[in-house]
Design an enzyme around this catalytic site. Sequence first.
Site, short mmCIF file in Angstrom:
data_model
loop_
_atom_site.label_atom_id
_atom_site.label_comp_id
_atom_site.label_asym_id
_atom_site.label_seq_id
_atom_site.Cartn_x
_atom_site.Cartn_y
_atom_site.Cartn_z
N GLN A 114 42.28 48.57 40.92
CA GLN A 114 41.32 49.29 41.74
C GLN A 114 40.06 48.32 41.86
O GLN A 114 39.61 47.39 40.89
CB GLN A 114 40.71 50.36 40.90
CG GLN A 114 39.58 51.06 41.49
CD GLN A 114 40.19 51.89 42.71
OE1 GLN A 114 41.12 52.44 42.68
NE2 GLN A 114 39.35 51.60 43.94
N ASP A 163 49.64 48.43 47.33
CA ASP A 163 48.43 48.20 48.17
C ASP A 163 48.38 47.59 49.66
O ASP A 163 47.49 47.52 50.27
CB ASP A 163 47.20 48.01 47.39
CG ASP A 163 46.07 49.21 47.13
OD1 ASP A 163 46.05 49.91 47.43
OD2 ASP A 163 45.33 48.57 45.98
N LYS A 166 43.57 59.53 42.29
CA LYS A 166 45.25 58.94 42.62
C LYS A 166 46.39 59.52 41.48
O LYS A 166 47.29 59.73 41.87
CB LYS A 166 44.97 57.46 42.64
CG LYS A 166 44.40 56.86 43.80
CD LYS A 166 44.03 55.45 43.46
CE LYS A 166 43.21 54.96 44.98
NZ LYS A 166 42.74 53.72 44.92
#
Length: 298
Positions: free
Chosen positions: A99, A122, A55
């Site tokens: 994460q 997200d 990422k």
Amino acid sequence: MAEAARIDGKGFADALRARIAGHAGEFVQATGRKPGLAVVLVGEDPASQVYVGAKARACHEAGIASFEHRLPAETSEAELLVLVERLNRDPEVDGILVQMPLPNGLDEQAVIAAIDPGKDVDGFHVINAGRLSVGQEGFVPCTPLGCMMLLKDRLGDLSGLDAVVIGRSNIVGKPMAQLLTDANATVTIAHSRTKNLPDVVRRADIVVAAVGRPEMVRGDWIKPGATVIDVGINRLPPTDDKPKGRLVGDVAFTEAAAVAGAITPVPGGVGPMTIAVLLRNTLVAAHAHAGLEAPEGL
Ligand code: NDP
């Protein structure tokens, strides 16, 4: 019957990332700063470390500032919440990604709930899940949105098509079903309690498999000509010629490709889309924070 067309998620994602890089450059000219994504990793889960590294690299290539926060596994929930709060207030940070999975003892839902919904790139916050379910603008989880982009690119109008989504997780299955419903497909959500799953899948013009079971969906489950989106990423045990273990999806690719009209490979299908959409969501967040219209065609 001819072999199914391969849906080139990698190529689609590369093109999307190139467009994002162009828009990120224009954003810098308009605002004097880069769009910014903060990525928080707690602990040392090897797969998570790989994802976080990928990422950060993708941000760099797209002209998006990446702020990495790597915290030890012993980090307390209170400490993590203090960091999230700081990132919520940081004007350089447009998107926040924590994460998952978090180490045992940290409440994932509490951490997601602490993220400013306007920075929740997200799309996991209940506010964004709620917006999706009532048809309001918000952040949509990256993997299902990426699948939807591939489906629309391949099929155009999805109206009236029968879609079966296998899996009902909050991050893939449920939002995927919602997006397909919004696109006027007729949607069935299948899961571990579904009866006669092969027969259910045989009805589908569109199959989205998000299960986490290697090659579970067999070729004879697929309706001839159907479009198959394989979200699964499963690593098989190591063998002599593949010492790291082969990556396979949730669909038995060779069998399904002999029947389907089009299919995503693993790797190179849905996976690259997830990161590209994360960059897209960050760019959209940055425009909102700067009071600018989001660029068209993303
Ligand atoms: P979850 O484990 O959260 O959900 C799996 C779903 O599959 C559940 O709804 C479960 O049903 C269902 N399921 C399990 N076994 C069966 C079965 N035998 N028959 C029918 N349904 C079953 O997984 P995720 O949604 O997070 O991920 C799914 C897969 O996608 C994984 O392989 C993951 O690695 C991959 N993934 C890939 C991404 C990418 O970027 N390409 C991103 C995210 C995930 P029930 O609810 O009844 O338990």
